[in-house]
Structure formats: structure tokens, C-alpha cells
Design a protein around this motif. Structure first.
Motif, mmCIF file in Angstrom:
data_model
loop_
_atom_site.group_PDB
_atom_site.id
_atom_site.type_symbol
_atom_site.label_atom_id
_atom_site.label_comp_id
_atom_site.label_asym_id
_atom_site.label_seq_id
_atom_site.Cartn_x
_atom_site.Cartn_y
_atom_site.Cartn_z
ATOM 1 N N ILE A 11 0.847 -1.187 0.000
ATOM 2 C CA ILE A 11 0.000 0.000 0.000
ATOM 3 C C ILE A 11 0.883 1.238 0.000
ATOM 4 O O ILE A 11 1.690 1.440 0.915
ATOM 5 N N LEU A 12 0.725 2.066 -1.034
ATOM 6 C CA LEU A 12 1.521 3.281 -1.140
ATOM 7 C C LEU A 12 1.220 4.217 0.029
ATOM 8 O O LEU A 12 0.061 4.414 0.402
ATOM 9 N N GLN A 13 2.254 4.815 0.588
ATOM 10 C CA GLN A 13 2.098 5.635 1.783
ATOM 11 C C GLN A 13 2.064 7.136 1.465
ATOM 12 O O GLN A 13 2.167 7.543 0.306
ATOM 13 N N ARG A 14 1.941 7.924 2.478
ATOM 14 C CA ARG A 14 1.749 9.369 2.339
ATOM 15 C C ARG A 14 2.885 10.049 1.580
ATOM 16 O O ARG A 14 2.667 11.044 0.877
ATOM 17 N N ASP A 15 4.092 9.513 1.708
ATOM 18 C CA ASP A 15 5.232 10.119 1.009
ATOM 19 C C ASP A 15 5.240 9.824 -0.482
ATOM 20 O O ASP A 15 6.071 10.364 -1.227
ATOM 21 N N ARG A 16 4.316 8.977 -0.938
ATOM 22 C CA ARG A 16 4.203 8.599 -2.352
ATOM 23 C C ARG A 16 5.451 7.925 -2.891
ATOM 24 O O ARG A 16 5.682 7.875 -4.095
#
Length: 222
Positions: A11-16
Motif C-alpha cells: 500500500i503506497l504511503q503518504r510520502d508517495r
């Protein structure tokens, strides 16, 4: 632009840039060897750990180029944290541990996990199995919620949390055996899989009503 990587449970996180993964830990039951291995992998790759509401251990900060190596080192099955499938079967400690439990939620929940975890469906589905009416597995807000009490098992359907929360409705009560519960759950899943609507189970029940849904599942009006 980077996206979630379904086939790697990432799952891609907030920092992309980095991803989170979560090994499958059925019902949150694990052992010290598995925990040590997770910690060793987290130390090796500089990852952050968090215990999730789905009774898994999420591992944050995985670089895309290291995803395969991390999963290889873990040697664990991915938890179904993303995708249109059965995401989790949440299980309370039950009679094996809890003084308040009246039925063995751990036994039943692990059987359900073995059958349904990661099963592909029209939309995501969550289950919860609780050994008493306190319902610590939050069975009332699960697509399929199962609650034990002094007269047997109660099956709730159509619950969910999220931006439009919905309480599950009672499908059937006072079921006496785990095998009978498994049969009812199998029928619920089959009805849901074969319906053309693509929303959560609760949306289907809202469309046709609980009585009509009960008739589809049980073959009778109750």
C-alpha cells in the motif's frame, strides 16, 4: 505516478514513495518466533511497525525495489489489506482465554479465516467473531458478524464502519454448532457473490430488505 501494488500486498504511503505491507496473522494469534522474525526484518530494512485494527502487524517504509526481498525474508503470506476480497476475520480470545466468553470464537474464527481470507468478491468484506455479547471483535459493524451467547451463535449481516457506518442486522440466532455457522456463512457469501450489485453487503441488504435477504440465504422467511 506510483500506486498500490496489489499482487505484492503493498500500500503506497503518504510520502508517495514507500509502501506498507502486513503479513497475515490469523485472528492476531502468533508466536514468539514469528514476532522475532518480523522484528529482524524491520531492523534490516529500517521499517516502522504498527499493530492494526485488523489484528495484523503493519510494516511501514518499504522501498519498492525491496518489496520482494522483504517478503522473501519474512517467508509469510501477505495479509489481505487491499483489494476486493475478504480483508480480515477479526477474532476475540474466546473461551480459550477470556473469562467472559461463553463460546469458542477462536476455534470458529480460525476455521473461517482458513476458508475465506483473501477470497475475491465483488467488494471488500470483513468478518468478526466474538465469544460473548460484549462483541470485542466488533461483530456489529462487520459485513458478517458472529456473536456467541448462552443459547448459541448469532449471525449478523450487512454491518460496516467507514464514512457511512451501518449496524449489522440479525440474520439468524441460536445456532448450535460451528458447522451450522459455517454453512450459513457459506450461503451468505454465495448469495453476495452472485448478486449483480457491486457495493458492500450492507448495500445489497438495504436494496432488497433483510427479510428478502434472509429468504435468499436460508430458503425460508423467519
Amino acid at each position: 505516478m506510483k500506486k498500490d501494488i496489489l499482487q505484492k500486498g503493498a500500500i503506497l504511503q503518504r510520502d508517495r514513495e514507500t509502501y506498507a505491507i502486513a503479513p497475515h496473522i490469523p485472528g492476531g494469534f502468533t508466536d514468539t518466533a514469528t514476532l522475532r522474525k518480523i522484528c529482524d526484518v524491520a531492523d534490516k530494512y529500517g521499517l516502522t511497525l504498527k499493530i492494526t485494527s485488523a489484528q495484523r502487524i503493519a510494516m511501514f517504509g518499504v522501498k519498492e525495489e525491496e518489496l520482494d526481498a522483504v517478503w522473501t525474508d519474512l517467508a509469510e503470506e501477505p495479509g489481505a489489506a487491499i483489494g476486493l476480497c475478504v480483508r480480515s476475520i477479526r477474532i476475540c480470545p474466546g473461551t480459550q482465554q477470556c473469562k467472559r466468553a461463553v463460546l469458542d470464537s477462536a476455534s470458529l474464527g480460525l476455521k473461517l479465516d482458513k476458508i475465506y481470507h483473501a477470497m475475491e468478491l465483488p467488494n471488500k468484506m470483513k468478518m468478526g467473531v466474538s465469544g460473548c455479547l460484549l462483541a470485542c471483535a466488533e461483530s456489529g459493524v462487520k459485513d458478517i458478524g458472529i456473536v456467541g451467547h448462552n443459547k448459541g451463535w448469532r449471525v449478523l449481516v450487512g454491518g460496516n464502519a467507514g464514512p457511512r457506518p451501518r449496524l449489522g442486522e440479525m440474520l439468524v440466532d441460536n445456532i448450535q454448532t460451528e458447522e451450522e455457522v459455517l454453512e450459513v456463512v457459506a450461503k451468505v457469501v454465495e448469495v453476495y457473490k452472485n448478486d449483480p450489485q457491486q457495493g458492500r453487503l450492507g448495500r445489497l441488504i438495504e436494496e432488497i430488505g433483510i427479510e428478502a435477504f434472509r429468504a435468499r440465504v436460508l430458503g425460508t422467511q423467519q
